[in-house]
Design a protein around this motif. Structure first.
Motif, mmCIF file in Angstrom:
data_model
loop_
_atom_site.group_PDB
_atom_site.id
_atom_site.type_symbol
_atom_site.label_atom_id
_atom_site.label_comp_id
_atom_site.label_asym_id
_atom_site.label_seq_id
_atom_site.Cartn_x
_atom_site.Cartn_y
_atom_site.Cartn_z
ATOM 1 N N ALA A 52 0.824 -1.207 0.000
ATOM 2 C CA ALA A 52 0.000 0.000 0.000
ATOM 3 C C ALA A 52 0.861 1.262 0.000
ATOM 4 N N MET A 53 1.946 1.237 0.760
ATOM 5 C CA MET A 53 2.844 2.409 0.793
ATOM 6 C C MET A 53 3.478 2.640 -0.576
ATOM 7 N N ASN A 54 3.864 1.569 -1.230
ATOM 8 C CA ASN A 54 4.461 1.699 -2.565
ATOM 9 C C ASN A 54 3.453 2.258 -3.560
ATOM 10 N N SER A 55 2.206 1.796 -3.463
ATOM 11 C CA SER A 55 1.168 2.290 -4.382
ATOM 12 C C SER A 55 0.868 3.762 -4.138
ATOM 13 N N MET A 56 0.762 4.159 -2.866
ATOM 14 C CA MET A 56 0.489 5.566 -2.555
ATOM 15 C C MET A 56 1.648 6.454 -2.986
ATOM 16 N N THR A 57 2.872 5.976 -2.833
ATOM 17 C CA THR A 57 4.030 6.757 -3.282
ATOM 18 C C THR A 57 3.984 6.965 -4.787
ATOM 19 N N ILE A 110 -10.180 5.629 2.493
ATOM 20 C CA ILE A 110 -11.249 5.137 1.617
ATOM 21 C C ILE A 110 -10.825 3.843 0.929
ATOM 22 N N LEU A 111 -9.589 3.818 0.421
ATOM 23 C CA LEU A 111 -9.098 2.599 -0.228
ATOM 24 C C LEU A 111 -9.034 1.439 0.762
ATOM 25 N N ALA A 143 -6.571 0.281 9.431
ATOM 26 C CA ALA A 143 -5.427 0.856 10.144
ATOM 27 C C ALA A 143 -4.139 0.688 9.351
ATOM 28 N N VAL A 144 -3.947 -0.487 8.755
ATOM 29 C CA VAL A 144 -2.751 -0.726 7.938
ATOM 30 C C VAL A 144 -2.719 0.225 6.749
ATOM 31 N N ALA A 145 -3.874 0.441 6.107
ATOM 32 C CA ALA A 145 -3.934 1.339 4.954
ATOM 33 C C ALA A 145 -3.606 2.780 5.346
ATOM 34 N N LEU A 187 3.155 8.211 5.263
ATOM 35 C CA LEU A 187 4.424 8.718 4.731
ATOM 36 C C LEU A 187 4.272 9.317 3.338
ATOM 37 N N PRO A 188 3.608 8.642 2.379
ATOM 38 C CA PRO A 188 3.376 9.299 1.087
ATOM 39 C C PRO A 188 2.567 10.586 1.207
#
Length: 222
Positions: A107-112, A145-146, A197-199, A205-206
């Motif tokens: 998820a962090m990679n996708s948001m970045t 939301i995601l 919470a994980v999302a 960070l992004p």
């Protein structure tokens, strides 16, 4: 069914209201001994007419000197068997934690990537007067939301898998160990909360990087 390199014909089934007896396979003792060449008994079930005398009988059997017997009430035997279930639950928790970490990194990679692809949009918002905090919360809400959509889909899939039974053979006891997946409302809520919470944590960070983006560097000149 094939066990101990021999084929056994199933002639009937029985139900005991979902108790552990449903994990057992009942066969003729002499037939099993002739196939396995094992003539000792691991477990012998004795029905006592008076339930109040169960402990008394267990004490007398355990005190035999000519043969080693560990006598206990059936409830105590089942409690011991539950230790294996606890070990599998612990293994499931470890797998769940590892999957949560993997999902968070994904998820962090996708948001970045989303932030990198929307630098002009971010710069436009900043040029229109949106503060860094506003941009930060915009991306954080997007991650929420995601995560909520993912939690809804995951809960739906989890509900569909509820009630599925898994059987695993235990050749040492000539029995099958049965596991049933039970999905409860509290379990669904906990899973959904963890997913959201994980999302949100993964998107923090992004979102912070997006809020620190400068207008001059986001919109190329010329």
């Amino acid at each position: 069914v094939t066990l101990f390199k021999a084929s056994w014909k199933i002639v009937g089934t029985f139900s005991t209201a979902g108790t552990l007896m449903e994990n057992e396979i009942w066969v003729d003792a002499k037939a099993v001994q002739s196939v396995t060449n094992k003539f000792q008994y691991n477990v012998v079930r004795v029905r006592v007419g008076d339930p109040a005398k169960v402990k008394e009988l267990a004490g007398k059997l355990s005190g035999q000197s000519d043969v080693k017997i560990s006598a206990r009430p059936e409830s105590a035997l089942f409690e011991k068997e539950n230790d294996r279930v606890w070990q599998m639950q612990l293994l499931g928790m470890i797998v769940a934690v590892l999957m949560s970490l993997g999902a968070g990194l994904s998820a962090m990679n996708s948001m970045t990537y989303f932030v990198a692809e929307r630098t002009r949009e971010i710069a436009t918002l900043r040029a229109l007067g949106f503060t860094s905090a506003s941009v930060f919360f915009c991306f954080l809400i997007e991650a929420f939301i995601l995560g909520s959509l993912g939690a809804i889909i995951g809960s739906a899939v989890g509900t569909l898998t509820g009630g599925i039974s898994l059987n695993m053979m235990d050749p040492t006891k000539f029995a099958a160990v049965k596991f049933q997946l039970i999905v409860t409302p509290s379990g669904l809520l906990l899973g959904a909360a963890i997913g959201i919470a994980v999302a949100v944590v993964s998107g923090a960070l992004p979102a912070y990087r997006a809020s620190r983006l400068q207008v001059s560097t986001a919109i190329p000149r010329g």
